[in-house]
Scaffold this motif. Sequence first.
Motif, PDB file in Angstrom:
ATOM      1  N   UNK A  95       0.813  -1.237   0.000  1.00 55.34           N
ATOM      2  CA  UNK A  95       0.000   0.000   0.000  1.00 55.34           C
ATOM      3  C   UNK A  95       0.838   1.275   0.000  1.00 55.34           C
ATOM      4  N   UNK A  96       2.167   1.167   0.131  1.00 54.00           N
ATOM      5  CA  UNK A  96       3.003   2.373   0.181  1.00 54.00           C
ATOM      6  C   UNK A  96       2.984   3.106  -1.157  1.00 54.00           C
ATOM      7  N   UNK A  97       2.974   4.423  -1.085  1.00 58.49           N
ATOM      8  CA  UNK A  97       3.117   5.256  -2.277  1.00 58.49           C
ATOM      9  C   UNK A  97       4.531   5.819  -2.305  1.00 58.49           C
ATOM     10  N   UNK A  98       5.039   6.037  -3.495  1.00 59.80           N
ATOM     11  CA  UNK A  98       6.423   6.458  -3.675  1.00 59.80           C
ATOM     12  C   UNK A  98       6.507   7.935  -4.053  1.00 59.80           C
ATOM     13  N   UNK A  99       7.133   8.728  -3.177  1.00 59.79           N
ATOM     14  CA  UNK A  99       7.485  10.113  -3.497  1.00 59.79           C
ATOM     15  C   UNK A  99       8.943  10.293  -3.091  1.00 59.79           C
ATOM     16  N   UNK A 100       9.819  10.302  -4.069  1.00 64.87           N
ATOM     17  CA  UNK A 100      11.265  10.393  -3.831  1.00 64.87           C
ATOM     18  C   UNK A 100      11.579  11.653  -3.019  1.00 64.87           C
ATOM     19  N   UNK A 101      12.330  11.480  -1.923  1.00 71.11           N
ATOM     20  CA  UNK A 101      12.652  12.610  -1.047  1.00 71.11           C
ATOM     21  C   UNK A 101      13.362  13.729  -1.794  1.00 71.11           C
ATOM     22  N   UNK A 102      14.132  13.370  -2.846  1.00 71.83           N
ATOM     23  CA  UNK A 102      14.906  14.377  -3.583  1.00 71.83           C
ATOM     24  C   UNK A 102      14.003  15.430  -4.203  1.00 71.83           C
ATOM     25  N   UNK A 103      12.734  15.096  -4.408  1.00 64.89           N
ATOM     26  CA  UNK A 103      11.787  16.052  -4.969  1.00 64.89           C
ATOM     27  C   UNK A 103      11.446  17.172  -3.986  1.00 64.89           C
ATOM     28  N   UNK A 104      11.838  17.003  -2.721  1.00 59.37           N
ATOM     29  CA  UNK A 104      11.600  18.044  -1.715  1.00 59.37           C
ATOM     30  C   UNK A 104      12.522  19.245  -1.884  1.00 59.37           C
ATOM     31  N   UNK A 105      13.608  19.080  -2.651  1.00 59.61           N
ATOM     32  CA  UNK A 105      14.704  20.050  -2.641  1.00 59.61           C
ATOM     33  C   UNK A 105      14.839  20.749  -3.992  1.00 59.61           C
ATOM     34  N   UNK A 106      14.998  22.070  -3.952  1.00 61.19           N
ATOM     35  CA  UNK A 106      15.245  22.863  -5.159  1.00 61.19           C
ATOM     36  C   UNK A 106      16.669  22.663  -5.662  1.00 61.19           C
ATOM     37  N   UNK A 107      16.918  23.145  -6.881  1.00 65.38           N
ATOM     38  CA  UNK A 107      18.256  23.028  -7.468  1.00 65.38           C
ATOM     39  C   UNK A 107      19.312  23.763  -6.649  1.00 65.38           C
ATOM     40  N   UNK A 108      18.919  24.825  -5.944  1.00 63.01           N
ATOM     41  CA  UNK A 108      19.895  25.584  -5.156  1.00 63.01           C
ATOM     42  C   UNK A 108      20.119  24.981  -3.761  1.00 63.01           C
ATOM     43  N   UNK A 109      19.462  23.852  -3.494  1.00 63.09           N
ATOM     44  CA  UNK A 109      19.668  23.161  -2.223  1.00 63.09           C
ATOM     45  C   UNK A 109      18.649  23.474  -1.158  1.00 63.09           C
ATOM     46  N   UNK A 110      17.792  24.474  -1.380  1.00 62.93           N
ATOM     47  CA  UNK A 110      16.770  24.825  -0.395  1.00 62.93           C
ATOM     48  C   UNK A 110      15.566  23.909  -0.521  1.00 62.93           C
ATOM     49  N   UNK A 111      14.779  23.856   0.539  1.00 59.57           N
ATOM     50  CA  UNK A 111      13.526  23.113   0.478  1.00 59.57           C
ATOM     51  C   UNK A 111      12.555  23.840  -0.445  1.00 59.57           C
ATOM     52  N   UNK A 112      11.742  23.067  -1.151  1.00 59.95           N
ATOM     53  CA  UNK A 112      10.755  23.667  -2.031  1.00 59.95           C
ATOM     54  C   UNK A 112       9.722  24.455  -1.226  1.00 59.95           C
ATOM     55  N   UNK A 113       9.039  25.333  -1.905  1.00 59.06           N
ATOM     56  CA  UNK A 113       8.024  26.164  -1.248  1.00 59.06           C
ATOM     57  C   UNK A 113       6.891  25.285  -0.723  1.00 59.06           C
TER      58      UNK A 113
END
Length: 261
Positions: A179-197
Amino acid sequence: MLISHDDLLKKIDTADLLLVDCRSYKDYLEGHIPGAINFDFFYYHWSDTSKDGIEAFEKQTQNLLSFLGVTNEKTVVFYDDVSGMSAARGVWTLMYFSHKNVFMLDGGFKKWKSLGLVMETTTNGFKPTKFSGKINKEILAGYEYVNKKIGTAKLLDARSKDEYDGITIRAARRGHIPTAVNIDWALNVNDDGTMKSNNDLDKMYNFSKDDEIITYCQGGYRAANSFLALKILGFKNVKVYIGSWGEWGNKLELPVTLEKN
């Protein structure tokens, strides 16, 4: 749970700041934020989430935090190369001990360096203390709890798609928790290294605020970053399965699946 570079600069010389560089010692030696000590949480794996295993985790982690010099009065800031997984694990760890003032540097050392801010190469020593904190059982899950929650809690797999699909194998078995859904943690981070809005994160994590969410990855580090992203969005009932696939995939009695959710 995030602190900006500007806000960190205002606290950099204050006595109540404990700044922890979570990168490799090699990277630390090549340059770090002034005053930072070095501890890479990524080498502190834990793969036994039985009742006894979690009790041992709590004792050893308390000893570790004492060695780092954590006290309840300190403001603790962890940083990575970016808003990464080792620093996030540090933040989650202190939250598990109900520490009130703990942050991850948003953008990490990558942004610090890009801004041309001051660096040093001298090694800063530890100043051990005797740390104790109130355990917050509400943000940790063991394998037995996860197994009981399949089908009722939302399970969030923060690994890569190849790991989730079983193409990349990093345990005795491949695949993911049913039942787990996959959302890669790397998608949390912008190209400049900050967390996404918050707006961008909210589009990815399309869950109800009433859901119980359990994050996992391979060893509980990427899952900690996703935990922080969810907490930033205001989700209340979020846990990290610290044993993650490193434990689950090697326990042959636990269910696995290759089906996509």
